[in-house]
Write an enzyme that holds these catalytic residues in place. Structure first.
Site, PDB file in Angstrom:
ATOM      1  CB  THR A 266       0.077 -14.369  21.944  1.00 35.24           C
ATOM      2  OG1 THR A 266       0.285 -15.299  22.991  1.00 35.24           O
ATOM      3  CG2 THR A 266      -1.298 -13.746  22.081  1.00 35.24           C
TER       4      THR A 266
ATOM      5  N   GLY B 238       3.039 -11.074  25.337  1.00 32.70           N
ATOM      6  CA  GLY B 238       4.142 -11.020  26.290  1.00 32.70           C
ATOM      7  C   GLY B 238       3.872 -11.966  27.441  1.00 32.70           C
TER       8      GLY B 238
ATOM      9  CB  VAL C  66      -5.680 -17.884  34.094  1.00 33.14           C
ATOM     10  CG1 VAL C  66      -6.514 -16.898  33.290  1.00 33.14           C
ATOM     11  CG2 VAL C  66      -6.578 -18.996  34.644  1.00 33.14           C
TER      12      VAL C  66
HETATM   13  N1  ASP Z   1       0.448 -13.450  26.846  1.00 34.63           N
HETATM   14  C1  ASP Z   1       0.482 -14.871  26.620  1.00 34.63           C
HETATM   15  C2  ASP Z   1       0.406 -15.589  27.936  1.00 34.63           C
HETATM   16  O1  ASP Z   1       1.058 -15.196  28.875  1.00 34.63           O
HETATM   17  C3  ASP Z   1       1.691 -15.334  25.889  1.00 34.63           C
HETATM   18  C4  ASP Z   1       2.068 -14.520  24.686  1.00 34.63           C
HETATM   19  O2  ASP Z   1       1.657 -13.399  24.538  1.00 34.63           O
HETATM   20  O3  ASP Z   1       2.802 -15.043  23.849  1.00 34.63           O
HETATM   21  O4  ASP Z   1      -0.262 -16.582  28.008  1.00 34.63           O
END
Ligand code: ASP
Length: 280
Positions: free
Chosen positions: A155, A205, A184
């Site tokens: 992300t 995360g 979501v």
């Molecule tokens: N936080 C994002 C999610 O759970 C994934 C990520 O941060 O890489 O969709």
């Protein structure tokens, strides 16, 4: 003026030096471009501009190069928060567009500011946003090999403090990979992205853990109540320990302090304060 960006967690770091170096270089270039933009733009304009650059870089799991979900489709989520007006806008699980952060930006002008799925796509189409397939051969390869067992989070996010002392935060994601359609992400919620006049935070995360910890809004609330940014962030991440929460944050407070922290190694980040610093 300050800016900090993240590119999610870096699971390839143990095995692939080439990918690590490419991500470091990309973050360095993008934080520099974001800082240059911030010289003549607001924090809000800058976080959109910078997250758009991150979405366009296929090394990260946002925009082009996003992960494919369990049914073979890519769904994007992104949000934006203006610390000055405390307006939040976002899109959840939008398909077939290039830059979800730009749709979030458009929604800032509306009463209905968070749209999901087909409604979000229709809004984008009605606003002249063209069809775009964000899939890359690398992500298709990973999907076909069903590499769902390893964490491949990437992300992106940005927090900026502008010349006028205003803060803004933006976060964009392709999700956590192989999720059930309809799941979501935290990235388009106030748990994953939050800003007010005192602080701005962008998270990465495991979205479920971040929502359970209400991470971004909790850190900002603590700073608002007088706690220094680093202590507010550490305390909030510590509170995730009982459930082994997996999260990383970047943040800036109105007094100009920049901070990044994670519960597990390694979140990748870059910042521009006096000079550029990139994760090692
Ligand atoms: N936080 C994002 C999610 O759970 C994934 C990520 O941060 O890489 O969709």
């Amino acid at each position: 003026m300050k800016i900090i960006i993240h590119g999610g967690f870096f699971s390839e770091s143990q095995t692939n030096q080439e990918v690590k170096q490419a991500k470091q270089q990309a973050l360095k270039d993008i934080v520099q471009a974001g800082h240059k933009y911030l010289l003549s733009h607001t924090a809000l304009e800058t976080v959109v501009y910078t997250v758009r650059l991150l979405e366009d870089c296929d090394l990260f799991n946002a925009g082009t190069g996003s992960q494919i979900q369990s049914d073979g489709k890519i769904r994007l989520s992104a949000s934006l928060m203006d610390g000055k007006t405390q307006k939040f806008s976002g899109v959840i699980n939008i398909e077939e567009i290039k830059n979800p952060i730009c749709i979030a930006e458009k929604l800032m002008a509306y009463d209905d500011r968070v749209l999901s799925g087909k409604g979000a796509k229709d809004f984008a189409t009605n606003n002249g946003v063209a069809y775009y397939n964000p899939e890359t051969p690398q992500r298709r390869h990973e999907y076909e090999k069903k590499l769902s067992d390893s964490i491949r989070l990437g992300t992106v996010g940005c927090v900026a403090l502008d010349l006028y002392g205003n803060l803004a935060a933006a976060t964009s994601t392709g999700g956590k990979g192989f999720e059930i359609p309809g799941r979501v992400s935290d990235s388009a919620t106030t748990a994953g992205n939050y800003a007010n006049a005192y602080a701005g935070i962008s998270c990465t995360g495991v979205g479920e853990d971040i929502v359970s910890g209400s991470v971004a809004s909790k850190i900002v609330t603590r700073v608002t109540d007088g706690m220094p940014l680093s202590i507010a962030a550490d305390k909030t991440l510590d509170e995730m320990k009982p459930y082994d929460g997996f999260a990383g944050i970047i943040g800036i407070s109105a007094d100009g302090k920049i901070y990044h922290a994670d519960t597990h190694p390694y979140m990748v980040w870059a910042l521009h304060d006096e000079d550029v610093e990139v994760f090692e």
